[in-house]
Design an enzyme around this catalytic site. Structure first.
Site, PDB file in Angstrom:
ATOM      1  N   GLY A   1     -25.751 -18.920 -15.475  1.00  0.00           N
ATOM      2  CA  GLY A   1     -25.330 -18.099 -14.336  1.00  0.00           C
ATOM      3  C   GLY A   1     -25.164 -18.919 -13.059  1.00  0.00           C
TER       4      GLY A   1
ATOM      5  N   ASN B   1     -27.850 -15.007 -22.573  1.00  0.00           N
ATOM      6  CA  ASN B   1     -27.094 -14.171 -23.520  1.00  0.00           C
ATOM      7  C   ASN B   1     -25.606 -14.076 -23.124  1.00  0.00           C
TER       8      ASN B   1
ATOM      9  N   SER C   1     -36.489 -11.947  -4.536  1.00  0.00           N
ATOM     10  CA  SER C   1     -35.397 -11.743  -3.584  1.00  0.00           C
ATOM     11  C   SER C   1     -35.935 -11.239  -2.261  1.00  0.00           C
ATOM     12  N   ALA C   2     -35.227 -11.580  -1.180  1.00  0.00           N
ATOM     13  CA  ALA C   2     -35.577 -11.057   0.139  1.00  0.00           C
ATOM     14  C   ALA C   2     -35.409  -9.542   0.185  1.00  0.00           C
ATOM     15  N   THR C   3     -34.783  -8.995  -0.832  1.00  0.00           N
ATOM     16  CA  THR C   3     -34.616  -7.544  -0.901  1.00  0.00           C
ATOM     17  C   THR C   3     -35.980  -6.836  -0.943  1.00  0.00           C
TER      18      THR C   3
ATOM     19  N   TYR D   1     -32.855  -2.050  -8.471  1.00  0.00           N
ATOM     20  CA  TYR D   1     -32.827  -3.516  -8.573  1.00  0.00           C
ATOM     21  C   TYR D   1     -34.009  -4.119  -7.806  1.00  0.00           C
TER      22      TYR D   1
ATOM     23  N   LYS E   1     -37.727  -6.311  -8.961  1.00  0.00           N
ATOM     24  CA  LYS E   1     -38.261  -7.582  -8.426  1.00  0.00           C
ATOM     25  C   LYS E   1     -39.708  -7.393  -7.972  1.00  0.00           C
TER      26      LYS E   1
ATOM     27  N   ASN F   1     -29.644 -15.174   1.053  1.00  0.00           N
ATOM     28  CA  ASN F   1     -28.303 -14.890   0.511  1.00  0.00           C
ATOM     29  C   ASN F   1     -27.629 -16.154  -0.018  1.00  0.00           C
TER      30      ASN F   1
ATOM     31  N   LEU G   1     -20.370 -10.612   0.177  1.00  0.00           N
ATOM     32  CA  LEU G   1     -19.407 -10.965   1.219  1.00  0.00           C
ATOM     33  C   LEU G   1     -18.596 -12.232   0.918  1.00  0.00           C
TER      34      LEU G   1
ATOM     35  N   ARG H   1     -27.124 -12.175   8.263  1.00  0.00           N
ATOM     36  CA  ARG H   1     -27.880 -12.575   7.075  1.00  0.00           C
ATOM     37  C   ARG H   1     -28.189 -14.069   7.118  1.00  0.00           C
TER      38      ARG H   1
ATOM     39  N   ARG I   1     -22.262   0.417   4.978  1.00  0.00           N
ATOM     40  CA  ARG I   1     -22.525   0.604   3.550  1.00  0.00           C
ATOM     41  C   ARG I   1     -23.952   1.154   3.403  1.00  0.00           C
TER      42      ARG I   1
HETATM   43  P1  NAD Z   1     -25.990 -14.449 -12.522  1.00  0.00           P
HETATM   44  O1  NAD Z   1     -25.618 -13.099 -13.059  1.00  0.00           O
HETATM   45  O2  NAD Z   1     -24.914 -15.381 -12.156  1.00  0.00           O
HETATM   46  O3  NAD Z   1     -26.961 -15.185 -13.565  1.00  0.00           O
HETATM   47  C1  NAD Z   1     -27.840 -14.501 -14.406  1.00  0.00           C
HETATM   48  C2  NAD Z   1     -27.680 -15.073 -15.817  1.00  0.00           C
HETATM   49  O4  NAD Z   1     -28.610 -14.419 -16.670  1.00  0.00           O
HETATM   50  C3  NAD Z   1     -26.293 -14.854 -16.392  1.00  0.00           C
HETATM   51  O5  NAD Z   1     -25.817 -16.068 -16.939  1.00  0.00           O
HETATM   52  C4  NAD Z   1     -26.504 -13.807 -17.492  1.00  0.00           C
HETATM   53  O6  NAD Z   1     -25.614 -13.979 -18.570  1.00  0.00           O
HETATM   54  C5  NAD Z   1     -27.950 -14.057 -17.883  1.00  0.00           C
HETATM   55  N1  NAD Z   1     -28.672 -12.873 -18.391  1.00  0.00           N
HETATM   56  C6  NAD Z   1     -28.754 -11.634 -17.843  1.00  0.00           C
HETATM   57  N2  NAD Z   1     -29.539 -10.841 -18.587  1.00  0.00           N
HETATM   58  C7  NAD Z   1     -29.991 -11.610 -19.617  1.00  0.00           C
HETATM   59  C8  NAD Z   1     -30.874 -11.367 -20.704  1.00  0.00           C
HETATM   60  N3  NAD Z   1     -31.413 -10.163 -20.903  1.00  0.00           N
HETATM   61  N4  NAD Z   1     -31.133 -12.377 -21.555  1.00  0.00           N
HETATM   62  C9  NAD Z   1     -30.570 -13.602 -21.394  1.00  0.00           C
HETATM   63  N5  NAD Z   1     -29.730 -13.884 -20.374  1.00  0.00           N
HETATM   64  C10 NAD Z   1     -29.448 -12.905 -19.497  1.00  0.00           C
HETATM   65  O7  NAD Z   1     -26.973 -14.204 -11.289  1.00  0.00           O
HETATM   66  P2  NAD Z   1     -27.517 -15.222 -10.199  1.00  0.00           P
HETATM   67  O8  NAD Z   1     -26.871 -14.901  -8.913  1.00  0.00           O
HETATM   68  O9  NAD Z   1     -27.469 -16.600 -10.714  1.00  0.00           O
HETATM   69  O10 NAD Z   1     -29.034 -14.717 -10.092  1.00  0.00           O
HETATM   70  C11 NAD Z   1     -30.083 -15.326 -10.819  1.00  0.00           C
HETATM   71  C12 NAD Z   1     -31.395 -14.620 -10.504  1.00  0.00           C
HETATM   72  O11 NAD Z   1     -31.641 -14.694  -9.110  1.00  0.00           O
HETATM   73  C13 NAD Z   1     -31.399 -13.143 -10.866  1.00  0.00           C
HETATM   74  O12 NAD Z   1     -32.671 -12.819 -11.375  1.00  0.00           O
HETATM   75  C14 NAD Z   1     -31.167 -12.460  -9.542  1.00  0.00           C
HETATM   76  O13 NAD Z   1     -31.728 -11.158  -9.508  1.00  0.00           O
HETATM   77  C15 NAD Z   1     -31.893 -13.393  -8.589  1.00  0.00           C
HETATM   78  N6  NAD Z   1     -31.379 -13.331  -7.211  1.00  0.00           N
HETATM   79  C16 NAD Z   1     -30.043 -13.481  -6.975  1.00  0.00           C
HETATM   80  C17 NAD Z   1     -29.551 -13.393  -5.680  1.00  0.00           C
HETATM   81  C18 NAD Z   1     -28.066 -13.497  -5.409  1.00  0.00           C
HETATM   82  O14 NAD Z   1     -27.628 -13.020  -4.358  1.00  0.00           O
HETATM   83  N7  NAD Z   1     -27.266 -14.120  -6.273  1.00  0.00           N
HETATM   84  C19 NAD Z   1     -30.442 -13.173  -4.622  1.00  0.00           C
HETATM   85  C20 NAD Z   1     -31.807 -13.042  -4.897  1.00  0.00           C
HETATM   86  C21 NAD Z   1     -32.259 -13.121  -6.200  1.00  0.00           C
HETATM   87  C1  WQD Z   2     -23.766  -9.481   3.422  1.00  0.00           C
HETATM   88  C2  WQD Z   2     -23.224  -8.823   4.688  1.00  0.00           C
HETATM   89  C3  WQD Z   2     -22.675  -6.510   4.416  1.00  0.00           C
HETATM   90  C4  WQD Z   2     -19.334  -7.193   1.616  1.00  0.00           C
HETATM   91  C5  WQD Z   2     -27.216  -8.535  -1.479  1.00  0.00           C
HETATM   92  C6  WQD Z   2     -28.318  -7.786  -2.188  1.00  0.00           C
HETATM   93  C7  WQD Z   2     -29.592  -8.568  -2.124  1.00  0.00           C
HETATM   94  C8  WQD Z   2     -29.406 -10.012  -2.624  1.00  0.00           C
HETATM   95  C9  WQD Z   2     -28.224 -10.678  -2.014  1.00  0.00           C
HETATM   96  C10 WQD Z   2     -30.108 -10.179  -4.897  1.00  0.00           C
HETATM   97  C11 WQD Z   2     -23.779  -7.419   4.944  1.00  0.00           C
HETATM   98  C12 WQD Z   2     -21.423  -7.311   4.720  1.00  0.00           C
HETATM   99  C13 WQD Z   2     -20.406  -7.376   2.488  1.00  0.00           C
HETATM  100  C14 WQD Z   2     -18.113  -6.673   2.124  1.00  0.00           C
HETATM  101  C15 WQD Z   2     -19.116  -6.578   4.311  1.00  0.00           C
HETATM  102  N1  WQD Z   2     -29.198 -10.070  -4.021  1.00  0.00           N
HETATM  103  N2  WQD Z   2     -20.291  -7.066   3.807  1.00  0.00           N
HETATM  104  N3  WQD Z   2     -18.045  -6.389   3.459  1.00  0.00           N
HETATM  105  O1  WQD Z   2     -26.249  -6.967   1.092  1.00  0.00           O
HETATM  106  O2  WQD Z   2     -27.286  -8.941   2.306  1.00  0.00           O
HETATM  107  O3  WQD Z   2     -27.590  -8.718  -0.113  1.00  0.00           O
HETATM  108  O4  WQD Z   2     -27.062  -9.821  -2.095  1.00  0.00           O
HETATM  109  O5  WQD Z   2     -31.293 -10.159  -4.807  1.00  0.00           O
HETATM  110  O6  WQD Z   2     -30.517  -7.886  -2.906  1.00  0.00           O
HETATM  111  O7  WQD Z   2     -28.484  -6.525  -1.550  1.00  0.00           O
HETATM  112  O8  WQD Z   2     -25.376  -9.337   0.731  1.00  0.00           O
HETATM  113  O9  WQD Z   2     -23.156 -10.363   0.534  1.00  0.00           O
HETATM  114  O10 WQD Z   2     -23.443  -7.911  -0.086  1.00  0.00           O
HETATM  115  O11 WQD Z   2     -23.569  -8.589   2.317  1.00  0.00           O
HETATM  116  O12 WQD Z   2     -18.991  -6.278   5.495  1.00  0.00           O
HETATM  117  O13 WQD Z   2     -17.136  -6.464   1.385  1.00  0.00           O
HETATM  118  O14 WQD Z   2     -21.808  -8.648   4.549  1.00  0.00           O
HETATM  119  O15 WQD Z   2     -22.630  -5.248   5.048  1.00  0.00           O
HETATM  120  O16 WQD Z   2     -23.915  -7.270   6.323  1.00  0.00           O
HETATM  121  P1  WQD Z   2     -26.638  -8.382   1.098  1.00  0.00           P
HETATM  122  P2  WQD Z   2     -23.828  -9.064   0.791  1.00  0.00           P
END
Ligand code: NAD
Ligand code: WQD
Length: 336
Positions: A12, A34, A126-128, A150, A154, A180, A201, A232, A294
Site C-alpha cells: 500500500g 491481500n 491516526s490523528a483521527t 474508521y 484505531k 496527513n 485533498l 492540516r 464536509r
Molecule cells: P493503503 O490502502 O494504501 O494500504 C493498505 C494496504 O493494506 C493495501 O495494500 C491493502 O491491499 C492491504 N490490506 C487491507 N486489508 C488487508 C487485509 N485484511 N489483509 C492483508 N492486507 C490488507 O493505505 P495507507 O494509506 O498506506 O494506510 C496504511 C495504514 O495507515 C492503514 O492502517 C491506515 O488506516 C493508516 N493511516 C493512514 C493514513 C492516510 O491518510 N493514508 C492516515 C493515518 C493512518
Molecule cells: C484535508 C483538507 C478538507 C478534499 C483524512 C481522514 C483521517 C486521515 C487522513 C486516516 C480538509 C479539505 C479535502 C476535497 C477539500 N486518514 N478537502 N476538498 O479529512 O484531514 O483526514 O485523511 O487515518 O482520518 O479523515 O484529510 O485530505 O480528506 O482533507 O476541501 O476534495 O482538505 O475539508 O480541510 P482529512 P483530507
C-alpha cells in the site's frame, strides 16, 4: 545479521515507502498483503528503487494459517502493521467490514505473533483519534474521541495493545499517530493510487492539475482559520517512512515499552495554501469552487512533535513544496 521484519499492507501507500526505507536501513522485509487496495507491480517497483526484492506473501491478516506459515518460514523479529481499510466515509456505510478488517484483523495478527513469540509491534494509528482538537498543537496526552467507525477501529486497537502490554511482559509496542500523509517517492516509481474519486485533498488537487477532473470542491471557507479553509499537518510519506525506521530502532533498544507518538511536521497549511503551492510547482491551473463544509471535518489540526524528537530522534524534513513536487511527478508518471 540483517533483521527480518514483517510488513503487513506493505504494497500500500505508506507500507511501500516504509519497505523502501527499511531495506535501505539494512532490514530484510517480508510483505504480507491481500492486494485489496494495491497491486503486485508495487513490489517490482520497490525492487527497482532499492535493488532488493522484498519477500512477498499474498494473504489476508485474518488468515491464521497464512500467518503461521509466514512465521515458520521466516525468522521474523518485528511486525509493522499497516494492513487495513482507511476510507472514513465508507466506514460509516460498511462498519462491519471496518471492524472485521481493522480490529479482528489486528487481533488475528497479534494472536499469531503471540504463538510465534514475536513481541515487537508497530501500529498505524491516526490523528483521527484526537477528534475535534481542544488545543493546538496536539500532544499525545490530548483526550481521544472519534465520530466514525474508521476512527473507532484505531482507538480500539490502541486499547487492545495497551491491554496486551499490561498483561504480558516483554512487549515492545509503538502506536504511531500519523497526521496527513502525502507526496510520493522522488523516483515517481511508487506513490498513492486512489481507486475512483479521491477522498483526500492532495490526490484530488493533482488530478485537477492534470486535467483529469475539472474543479476542486473546497469544503468550506468559513472556518476559524487564517483564510477560512481547513488547516492540516501534511507530512511527506518518505518522512513518515523514516519515522517507522526510527520507531523500530527505538523498540529494539527497549526491554519492553508502550510508546505512543505523533508523526507530523508540527506545521499547519490550509487548503488554499496547498492549491497555490501545487499550482506553482506544476505550472498548471487548479480550478476550485467553495462548497459547503464536509460533514465530520474539523477546522484545524497539527501535531506537537516534541515527543517524537525526544524519543525517536526523528523529525520531518520535507516541506510543503517538496510534497507537492513529488506528488506531481508521481501524477505525471501515472498518467498514460
Ligand atoms: P493503503 O490502502 O494504501 O494500504 C493498505 C494496504 O493494506 C493495501 O495494500 C491493502 O491491499 C492491504 N490490506 C487491507 N486489508 C488487508 C487485509 N485484511 N489483509 C492483508 N492486507 C490488507 O493505505 P495507507 O494509506 O498506506 O494506510 C496504511 C495504514 O495507515 C492503514 O492502517 C491506515 O488506516 C493508516 N493511516 C493512514 C493514513 C492516510 O491518510 N493514508 C492516515 C493515518 C493512518
Ligand atoms: C484535508 C483538507 C478538507 C478534499 C483524512 C481522514 C483521517 C486521515 C487522513 C486516516 C480538509 C479539505 C479535502 C476535497 C477539500 N486518514 N478537502 N476538498 O479529512 O484531514 O483526514 O485523511 O487515518 O482520518 O479523515 O484529510 O485530505 O480528506 O482533507 O476541501 O476534495 O482538505 O475539508 O480541510 P482529512 P483530507
Amino acid at each position: 545479521m540483517a533483521l527480518n521484519v514483517l510488513v503487513t499492507g506493505g504494497a500500500g501507500f505508506i507500507g511501500s515507502h516504509t519497505t523502501v526505507a527499511l531495506q535501505q536501513a539494512g532490514y530484510q522485509v517480508v510483505v504480507l498483503d491481500n492486494l485489496c487496495n494495491s497491486s503486485l507491480a508495487v513490489l517490482q517497483r520497490i525492487e527497482q528503487i532499492t535493488g532488493i526484492a522484498p519477500g512477498f506473501v499474498q494473504a489476508d491478516i485474518r488468515d491464521q494459517h497464512a500467518l503461521e506459515a509466514v512465521f515458520q518460514a521466516h525468522k521474523i523479529s518485528a511486525v509493522i502493521h499497516f494492513a487495513g481499510l482507511k476510507a472514513v466515509g465508507e466506514s460509516t456505510q460498511k462498519p462491519l467490514d471496518y471492524y472485521d478488517n481493522n480490529v479482528n484483523g489486528s487481533v488475528q495478527l497479534l494472536l499469531a505473533m503471540q504463538q510465534a513469540k514475536i513481541k515487537t509491534f508497530i501500529f498505524s494509528s491516526s490523528a483521527t483519534v484526537y477528534g475535534d482538537p481542544q488545543e493546538l498543537p496536539i500532544t499525545e496526552q490530548h483526550p481521544r474521541s472519534v465520530t466514525n467507525p474508521y476512527g473507532h477501529t484505531k482507538l480500539v486497537v490502541e486499547d487492545i495493545l495497551e491491554s496486551i502490554y499490561k498483561a504480558e511482559t516483554g512487549w515492545r509496542i509503538a502506536r504511531l499517530r500519523y497526521f496527513n500523509p502525502v507526496g510520493a517517492h522522488p523516483s515517481a516509481l511508487i506513490g498513492e493510487s486512489p481507486q475512483g474519486v479521491p477522498n483526500n485533498l492532495m490526490p484530488y488537487v493533482a488530478q485537477v492539475a492534470m486535467g483529469q477532473r475539472s474543479t476542486l470542491q473546497i469544503f468550506g471557507n468559513d472556518y476559524d482559520t487564517p483564510d477560512g479553509t481547513g488547516v492540516r499537518d501534511y507530512i511527506h510519506v518518505m518522512d513518515l517512512a523514516q519515522g517507522h525506521v526510527a520507531a523500530l530502532h527505538y523498540c529494539q533498544q527497549q526491554e519492553q515499552d508502550l510508546l505512543t507518538v505523533n508523526l507530523g511536521t508540527g506545521q499547519g497549511y490550509s487548503v488554499l495554501d496547498m492549491v497555490r503551492t501545487f499550482e506553482e510547482v506544476s505550472q498548471a491551473k487548479v480550478d476550485y469552487e467553495i462548497v459547503a463544509r464536509r460533514a465530520g471535518d474539523i477546522a484545524a489540526c497539527w501535531a506537537d512533535t516534541t515527543l517524537a524528537k525526544q524519543k525517536l530522534g526523528w523529525q520531518a524534513s520535507k516541506n510543503i513544496k517538496t510534497m507537492c513536487e513529488d506528488a506531481w511527478r508521481w501524477q505525471l508518471a501515472m498518467t498514460p
